[in-house]
Write a protein that holds these residues in place. Structure first.
Motif, PDB file in Angstrom:
ATOM      1  N   ARG A  56       0.847  -1.188   0.000  1.00 14.71           N
ATOM      2  CA  ARG A  56       0.000   0.000   0.000  1.00 14.71           C
ATOM      3  C   ARG A  56       0.882   1.237   0.000  1.00 14.71           C
ATOM      4  N   LYS A  57       0.253   2.408  -0.056  1.00 10.52           N
ATOM      5  CA  LYS A  57       1.021   3.645  -0.068  1.00 10.52           C
ATOM      6  C   LYS A  57       1.791   3.858   1.226  1.00 10.52           C
ATOM      7  N   ASP A  58       1.218   3.370   2.349  1.00  4.80           N
ATOM      8  CA  ASP A  58       1.835   3.617   3.647  1.00  4.80           C
ATOM      9  C   ASP A  58       2.436   2.381   4.287  1.00  4.80           C
ATOM     10  N   GLY A  59       2.527   1.279   3.560  1.00  5.57           N
ATOM     11  CA  GLY A  59       3.113   0.089   4.164  1.00  5.57           C
ATOM     12  C   GLY A  59       2.999  -1.131   3.267  1.00  5.57           C
ATOM     13  N   ALA A  60       3.788  -2.153   3.566  1.00  5.09           N
ATOM     14  CA  ALA A  60       3.768  -3.421   2.824  1.00  5.09           C
ATOM     15  C   ALA A  60       3.881  -4.570   3.807  1.00  5.09           C
ATOM     16  N   ASN A  72       4.395  -6.879  -6.439  1.00  2.54           N
ATOM     17  CA  ASN A  72       5.147  -8.061  -6.876  1.00  2.54           C
ATOM     18  C   ASN A  72       6.383  -8.291  -6.008  1.00  2.54           C
ATOM     19  N   MET A  73       7.028  -7.217  -5.589  1.00  2.00           N
ATOM     20  CA  MET A  73       8.162  -7.346  -4.688  1.00  2.00           C
ATOM     21  C   MET A  73       7.708  -7.931  -3.354  1.00  2.00           C
ATOM     22  N   ALA A  74       6.548  -7.502  -2.865  1.00  2.00           N
ATOM     23  CA  ALA A  74       6.014  -8.047  -1.618  1.00  2.00           C
ATOM     24  C   ALA A  74       5.691  -9.533  -1.770  1.00  2.00           C
ATOM     25  N   GLU A  75       5.161  -9.914  -2.945  1.00  2.00           N
ATOM     26  CA  GLU A  75       4.870 -11.337  -3.195  1.00  2.00           C
ATOM     27  C   GLU A  75       6.150 -12.162  -3.170  1.00  2.00           C
ATOM     28  N   TYR A  76       7.192 -11.645  -3.814  1.00  2.00           N
ATOM     29  CA  TYR A  76       8.469 -12.363  -3.826  1.00  2.00           C
ATOM     30  C   TYR A  76       9.039 -12.490  -2.417  1.00  2.00           C
ATOM     31  N   GLN A  77       8.945 -11.420  -1.634  1.00  6.05           N
ATOM     32  CA  GLN A  77       9.479 -11.478  -0.274  1.00  6.05           C
ATOM     33  C   GLN A  77       8.704 -12.485   0.565  1.00  6.05           C
ATOM     34  N   ALA A 123       9.870  -3.585   6.004  1.00  2.60           N
ATOM     35  CA  ALA A 123      10.395  -2.323   6.521  1.00  2.60           C
ATOM     36  C   ALA A 123      10.508  -1.241   5.454  1.00  2.60           C
ATOM     37  N   GLN A 124      10.510  -1.614   4.182  1.00  2.00           N
ATOM     38  CA  GLN A 124      10.626  -0.627   3.118  1.00  2.00           C
ATOM     39  C   GLN A 124       9.423  -0.730   2.192  1.00  2.00           C
ATOM     40  N   LEU A 125       8.994   0.400   1.684  1.00  2.71           N
ATOM     41  CA  LEU A 125       7.897   0.404   0.725  1.00  2.71           C
ATOM     42  C   LEU A 125       8.330  -0.275  -0.568  1.00  2.71           C
ATOM     43  N   ALA A 165       1.829  -1.618   9.600  1.00  7.44           N
ATOM     44  CA  ALA A 165       3.028  -0.856   9.236  1.00  7.44           C
ATOM     45  C   ALA A 165       3.891  -0.560  10.455  1.00  7.44           C
ATOM     46  N   LEU A 166       4.361  -1.618  11.118  1.00  7.30           N
ATOM     47  CA  LEU A 166       5.191  -1.458  12.311  1.00  7.30           C
ATOM     48  C   LEU A 166       6.545  -0.862  11.961  1.00  7.30           C
ATOM     49  N   GLY A 167       7.119  -0.173  12.931  1.00  3.38           N
ATOM     50  CA  GLY A 167       8.447   0.376  12.736  1.00  3.38           C
ATOM     51  C   GLY A 167       9.514  -0.673  12.919  1.00  3.38           C
ATOM     52  N   ALA A 168      10.762  -0.255  12.721  1.00  3.57           N
ATOM     53  CA  ALA A 168      11.888  -1.182  12.852  1.00  3.57           C
ATOM     54  C   ALA A 168      11.954  -1.735  14.270  1.00  3.57           C
ATOM     55  N   GLU A 169      12.309  -3.018  14.377  1.00  9.24           N
ATOM     56  CA  GLU A 169      12.484  -3.707  15.653  1.00  9.24           C
ATOM     57  C   GLU A 169      11.184  -3.807  16.457  1.00  9.24           C
ATOM     58  N   GLU A 170      10.046  -3.588  15.834  1.00  9.53           N
ATOM     59  CA  GLU A 170       8.774  -3.695  16.542  1.00  9.53           C
ATOM     60  C   GLU A 170       8.091  -5.007  16.200  1.00  9.53           C
ATOM     61  N   SER A 171       7.362  -5.535  17.142  1.00 14.17           N
ATOM     62  CA  SER A 171       6.563  -6.731  16.911  1.00 14.17           C
ATOM     63  C   SER A 171       5.368  -6.713  17.846  1.00 14.17           C
ATOM     64  N   MET A 172       4.336  -7.460  17.493  1.00 14.10           N
ATOM     65  CA  MET A 172       3.175  -7.559  18.369  1.00 14.10           C
ATOM     66  C   MET A 172       2.504  -8.893  18.132  1.00 14.10           C
ATOM     67  N   GLN A 173       1.672  -9.281  19.100  1.00  8.98           N
ATOM     68  CA  GLN A 173       0.884 -10.495  18.964  1.00  8.98           C
ATOM     69  C   GLN A 173      -0.582 -10.115  18.854  1.00  8.98           C
TER      70      GLN A 173
END
Length: 334
Positions: free
Chosen positions: A179-183, A210-215, A204-206, A297-305
């Motif tokens: 999306r425009k604000d996150g992947a 297709n790039m998101a599918e590959y990742q 972490a990067q927009l 769209a979490l920031g770097a080193e962030e995680s949640m359950q």
């Protein structure tokens, strides 16, 4: 305090010492192969291990052992069909002692014929194709295993016997969303007992969809390698990514080439892998996970359950009912 009795060199100890001297002075248990004579390779497979023994007939139908081999089954090898475990025992013995294989005709003795099984299959998986190429390099002759009474087994059980209680391959679903604000990427593992293992990753990067599918695909492969899964079916709803990995579509976008190469490199580390396209309707869970991660769209080193529940907001019975089904872990991926 009672003292120990003095050491006595009695007849029993003398006989034991003489037996040890005789054993040490005799020829070694394992011998060296005699050039020009065929070797006998005995192979066996159990539920969790393989065994092999190289031997050679020396005189009066007596055989001398040349080499013993053993291998403990790990990872996806434990899920092989019984006949494929016997095939693996043969391949393992060949790989360990190639110099024996190149210099002699090898008579392979086992309960089932691994040579025929590998060379006569109409359709070969990647694993069986590798084994076929290996076997064709050597002079191998199958000899049915003898019974206790010394008579050869003429009729081996049908192929259906070999597949009793064999676990099916793992199933893995992947999807990416941008999306425009996150992947994000969604991954779902389905184990042979049909246990679901859902994962959601924010990227972490927009990037493009297709790039998101590959990742997402690369995450599936990386996780499979880390947990030791080798036999699996991978499904994705991106026709472009799936067909590019299968070699049916050309990779025209330069920015997708590194992802495509990375995916192929990881696929080569695995054995029996099948990649297939499925419609989005068959990939709903992975799609939902990917969109969830893209939305968060979490920031770097962030995680949640995130706990997923079944809930009636207003129950017809006047009681609120909550059923927690699973836990989704959301991670950030650079």
């Amino acid at each position: 305090m009672k003292k120990d009795a003095p050491f006595q060199w009695d007849e029993k100890r003398k006989n034991a010492f003489d037996s040890i001297k005789k054993y040490l002075a005799s020829a070694p248990v394992l011998g060296a192969p005699i050039p020009g004579r065929p070797l006998v390779l005995y192979i066996a497979a159990q539920e969790r291990s393989l065994g092999a023994m190289y031997a050679q007939e020396i005189e009066d139908r007596k055989e001398r052992a040349l080499y013993y081999l053993g291998h403990t089954l790990v990872g996806a090898e434990l899920n092989y069909a019984p006949i494929e475990k016997i095939c693996l025992a043969l391949v393992f013995a060949i790989q360990k002692l190639r110099h024996y294989m190149q210099a002699h005709t090898i008579h392979v003795v086992s309960k089932a014929d691994p040579i025929k099984y590998i060379l006569s299959r109409p359709v070969l998986s990647r694993r069986l194709a590798k084994w076929e190429m290996l076997l064709k390099q050597y002079d191998l002759v199958f000899v049915p295993q003898k019974t206790v009474k010394g008579q050869a087994i003429d009729d081996l059980p049908g192929e259906e016997i070999f597949y009793v209680d064999v676990l099916p391959p793992w199933q893995m679903y992947f999807d990416g969303a941008a999306r425009k604000d996150g992947a994000g990427a969604g991954v779902v593992f389905v184990t042979p007992p049909n246990h679901l293992m859902p994962y959601s990753f924010t990227l972490a990067q927009l990037c493009s969809n297709n790039m998101a599918e590959y990742q997402a695909l690369i995450l599936v492969l990386q996780m499979a390698i880390e947990i030791g899964v080798r036999d699996m079916d991978i499904y994705g709803d991106s026709k472009l990514v799936v067909n590019q990995v299968l070699g049916e579509y050309e990779v025209k976008k330069e920015y997708l080439i590194p992802y495509h190469q990375r995916a192929l490199q990881m696929l080569n580390q695995l054995e029996d892998i099948h990649v297939a396209h499925v419609p989005r309707s068959a990939n709903k869970l992975a799609d939902a996970l990917a969109n969830l991660a893209a939305t968060l769209a979490l920031g770097a080193e962030e995680s949640m359950q995130v706990t997923v529940c079944n809930r009636w907001v207003v129950s017809l019975l006047g009681e609120e009912n909550v059923d927690t089904t699973n836990m989704i872990c959301v991670y950030t991926v650079n």
